[in-house]
Scaffold this motif. Structure first.
Motif, mmCIF file in Angstrom:
data_model
loop_
_atom_site.group_PDB
_atom_site.id
_atom_site.type_symbol
_atom_site.label_atom_id
_atom_site.label_comp_id
_atom_site.label_asym_id
_atom_site.label_seq_id
_atom_site.Cartn_x
_atom_site.Cartn_y
_atom_site.Cartn_z
ATOM 1 N N ASP A 191 -83.559 50.685 43.250
ATOM 2 C CA ASP A 191 -83.030 52.028 43.057
ATOM 3 C C ASP A 191 -82.175 52.079 41.798
ATOM 4 O O ASP A 191 -81.487 51.110 41.455
ATOM 5 C CB ASP A 191 -82.209 52.479 44.270
ATOM 6 C CG ASP A 191 -82.105 53.989 44.348
ATOM 7 O OD1 ASP A 191 -82.800 54.596 45.189
ATOM 8 O OD2 ASP A 191 -81.355 54.583 43.532
ATOM 9 N N ARG A 240 -75.716 53.386 45.416
ATOM 10 C CA ARG A 240 -76.652 53.296 46.538
ATOM 11 C C ARG A 240 -77.066 51.839 46.755
ATOM 12 O O ARG A 240 -77.087 51.350 47.882
ATOM 13 C CB ARG A 240 -77.872 54.184 46.248
ATOM 14 C CG ARG A 240 -78.805 54.285 47.399
ATOM 15 C CD ARG A 240 -79.632 55.546 47.336
ATOM 16 N NE ARG A 240 -78.872 56.703 47.756
ATOM 17 C CZ ARG A 240 -79.367 57.926 47.870
ATOM 18 N NH1 ARG A 240 -80.634 58.146 47.556
ATOM 19 N NH2 ARG A 240 -78.629 58.926 48.277
ATOM 20 N N VAL A 285 -87.014 58.852 51.874
ATOM 21 C CA VAL A 285 -88.382 58.390 52.057
ATOM 22 C C VAL A 285 -88.485 56.877 51.897
ATOM 23 O O VAL A 285 -89.030 56.173 52.755
ATOM 24 C CB VAL A 285 -89.314 59.115 51.045
ATOM 25 C CG1 VAL A 285 -90.644 58.405 50.920
ATOM 26 C CG2 VAL A 285 -89.520 60.567 51.477
ATOM 27 N N THR A 294 -89.043 64.426 43.155
ATOM 28 C CA THR A 294 -89.879 65.333 42.350
ATOM 29 C C THR A 294 -89.297 66.750 42.492
ATOM 30 O O THR A 294 -89.855 67.587 43.206
ATOM 31 C CB THR A 294 -91.355 65.297 42.817
ATOM 32 O OG1 THR A 294 -91.396 65.309 44.244
ATOM 33 C CG2 THR A 294 -92.078 64.072 42.319
#
Ligand SMILES: NC(=O)c1ccc[n+]([C@@H]2O[C@H](COP(=O)([O-])OP(=O)(O)OC[C@H]3O[C@@H](n4cnc5c(N)ncnc54)[C@H](O)[C@@H]3O)[C@@H](O)[C@H]2O)c1
Length: 437
Positions: A45, A50, A26, A99
Motif C-alpha cells: 500500500d 496504513r 477490497v 477508481t
C-alpha cells in the motif's frame, strides 16, 4: 516446464507468492482470505500510516478482525509493506486500488495506471496479473496490456492478465469474500484458467467469461442496476408524497409478489465509492463513441437531487411547527453513507449538513462509526445520542439507520423526526411529528 504449468502447480500447492496492491476495503479482506488458505501474501500500500497500522496487526476495515490479522502476521502468512521492489518476486499480483471520479466526473484512472506501472516495471516472466478495481470496459486490454508489452511480455505465454471485479459489500455479515461468486475474464483462455484456479482456492464459485471486457461490464451492469433502481425508488417516493401515500407501504405490498420484483427503497441520496461513481465510468466510455447512456444520466440526476429534497422536508416540517431553520438545533443521526458502516465517502450527509449550517441551523451529529466529520473546513465531533441529547434537538434527522441507535427512544422523545431510512418503527409511539421519505 512452461510458465503456465509452473504457475498452475504453485497455485495448487499454495506455494505461489501473492501481492495485493491496495489494502483498503477490497484488498485487505482478499489478502486475509488468501493468507488464511495458506498462501504467503504481501499487502502493498502507498499509504505509510496504513502500512504501519497493518504491520502491527491493526485492521481498519469491518470485514477483518485485528486478532485475525495478528495471527496471520505471527504465522508469517501476511505482511504489509510500502515497498514495491518485492513485486518482482511475486507469482501473482492483484490490483485493488481506488477508481474515483475527477471533479469533471470523468474517471480518475491514475491509481490503476500508477500501480500497473509499478508492476510492469518489475515484470518477471510467468507472472499472473489481475485487476480487481471497478473500471470502464476496455481498461485491462487497452491500458494494462500495452504497459506489460512495452517491457517485452508475451500475453498467454509468459504474462497472464485478467480482470476480475471485486463485489464485496463491506460490513455485510452474510456475504464475505468467499461467499460471493467471482467473475473472471482473461486476455487468453490460459489467462482465464490461471486466474480462476487462483480464486478457486478461496472461493467455491468462479464464473469464467470470454474476455476482460465482459467481466468489466458485468460489474458495471450490477452497479448501474442498483443505481437505476434506487433512483426509481427515490422518484417513486416523490410521487407518493404528492399523492399522500406511504412509499414504504406501497413497496412492501409490491414486494409480496414472489417473482419479477425486487424491492429497493428511497434514501437521502446515494453514497460510497461504488454506486454513485461506477455508472459514470460506463457513461464516460460510451460518450467517447457518441452514445449517451440515458438511464445512467437520469438516475444520476434523480439521486443527486435527493439531499435537496431532504432539506426541503426539514424546512417544511419546521415551518409547520412555526420554526425557522436559522437557529434551530438539528441532530443528525448517522453520517456514514449506509447502515452499520463508518464509510463516509460520497455520503449525502456532507451536502445536507453543510447546507443546514450555511442556512444558520445549529447542527450536531451522532454516529458510532464516525468519530469526526469535516464540513466546510470545520471538524465536527460526534455526540452521544443519549436521551438528553435527543430531547435537546428541535429536529432529529436520520440519514444512516445504524443498528446501534435506540429508535424507540428517538420516537419517544423527538419533537420532529425526519426519517429518511424508515427506521422509526412504531408510529403509534411517536411523541412529536414524524416525516418519512
Ligand atoms: N469498497 C467497496 O465496497 C468496493 C466494492 C467492490 C469494488 N470496489 C472497487 O475496488 C477498488 C478499491 O476500492 P477500496 O474501497 O478498497 O478503496 P480504498 O480507498 O479503501 O483502498 C485503496 C487502497 O489503495 C492504496 N493505493 C492507491 N494507489 C496505490 C498504489 N499505486 N500502490 C499501492 N497502494 C495504492 C490506497 O492507499 C488505499 O489504501 C475500487 O475500484 C472500488 O470501486 C470497492
Amino acid at each position: 516446464m512452461d510458465h503456465a504449468t509452473a504457475l498452475s502447480r504453485r497455485i495448487a500447492t499454495h506455494t505461489a507468492r501473492l501481492t495485493i496492491i491496495g489494502q483498503g476495503y477490497v484488498g485487505l479482506p482478499l489478502a486475509v482470505e488468501f493468507a488464511k488458505a495458506g498462501f504467503a501474501v504481501t499487502g502493498l500500500d502507498a499509504d505509510p500510516d496504513r502500512v504501519a497500522a497493518l504491520a502491527t496487526g491493526r485492521s481498519h476495515v469491518p470485514d477483518v478482525r485485528s486478532e485475525e490479522l495478528q495471527t496471520l502476521l505471527r504465522d508469517g502468512r501476511y505482511h504489509a509493506t510500502g515497498e514495491p521492489a518485492l513485486l518482482a518476486d511475486s507469482d501473482a499480483v492483484l490490483i485493488c486500488v481506488p477508481t474515483p471520479l475527477r471533479k469533471s466526473k470523468a474517471p480518475d484512472i491514475s491509481y490503476v495506471v500508477a500501480a500497473s506501472r509499478e508492476v510492469a516495471a518489475r515484470f518477471r516472466p510467468g507472472q499472473l496479473i489481475i485487476l480487481e478495481s471497478t473500471t470502464y470496459p476496455g481498461t485491462t486490454e487497452e491500458l494494462l496490456l500495452p504497459l506489460f508489452q512495452e517491457n517485452g511480455a508475451r500475453i498467454g505465454e509468459d504474462l497472464f492478465l485478467a480482470f476480475s471485479p471485486e463485489r464485496i459489500d463491506p460490513g455485510n455479515p452474510t456475504f464475505k469474500v468467499k461467499d460471493i461468486p467471482k467473475v473472471v475474464g482473461g486476455l487468453t483462455p490460459t489467462c482465464t484458467r490461471l486466474a480462476s484456479a487462483l480464486y478457486r482456492e478461496i472461493i467455491p464459485r468462479v464464473h469464467e467469461v470470454s474476455t476482460p471486457k465482459v467481466a468489466e461490464l458485468a460489474k458495471l451492469y450490477e452497479n448501474v442496476f442498483r443505481n437505476v433502481n434506487i433512483a426509481l425508488a427515490n422518484e417513486f417516493s416523490l410521487m407518493c408524497r404528492h399523492l399522500g401515500v406511504s412509499t414504504r407501504e406501497v413497496i412492501d405490498a409490491a414486494a409480496t409478489k414472489p417473482f419479477g420484483f425486487m424491492p429497493f427503497y428511497p434514501g437521502p441520496g446515494i453514497g460510497g465509492h461504488c454506486i454513485p461513481v461506477d455508472p459514470l465510468y460506463l457513461s464516460w466510455k460510451m460518450r467517447l463513441s457518441g452514445y449517451e447512456a440515458r438511464f445512467i444520466s437520469l438516475a444520476d440526476e434523480i439521486n443527486r437531487a435527493m439531499p435537496a429534497h431532504v432539506l426541503s422536508l426539514v424546512c417544511d416540517a419546521l415551518n409547520e411547527m412555526g420554526l425557522a431553520l436559522k437557529g434551530t438545533r438539528i441532530l443528525v443521526l448517522g453520517v456514514a453513507y449506509k447502515r452499520g458502516s463508518g464509510d463516509t465517502r460520497e455520503s449525502p450527509a456532507y451536502e445536507i449538513i453543510a447546507t443546514l449550517r450555511r442556512k444558520g441551523a445549529q447542527v450536531s451529529y451522532a454516529d458510532p462509526h464516525v468519530p469526526t466529520f469535516p464540513v466546510d473546513g470545520t471538524e465536527l465531533k460526534a455526540v452521544e445520542p443519549g436521551e438528553e441529547e435527543l430531547r435537546g434537538a428541535d429536529c432529529l434527522l436520520i440519514l444512516a439507520d445504524h443498528p446501534e441507535f435506540d429508535y424507540r427512544m428517538v420516537a419517544r422523545v423527538g419533537r420532529l423526526i425526519v426519517d429518511t431510512r424508515n427506521s422509526v418503527p412504531d408510529i403509534a409511539g411517536v411523541r412529536g411529528r414524524l416525516v418519512k421519505l
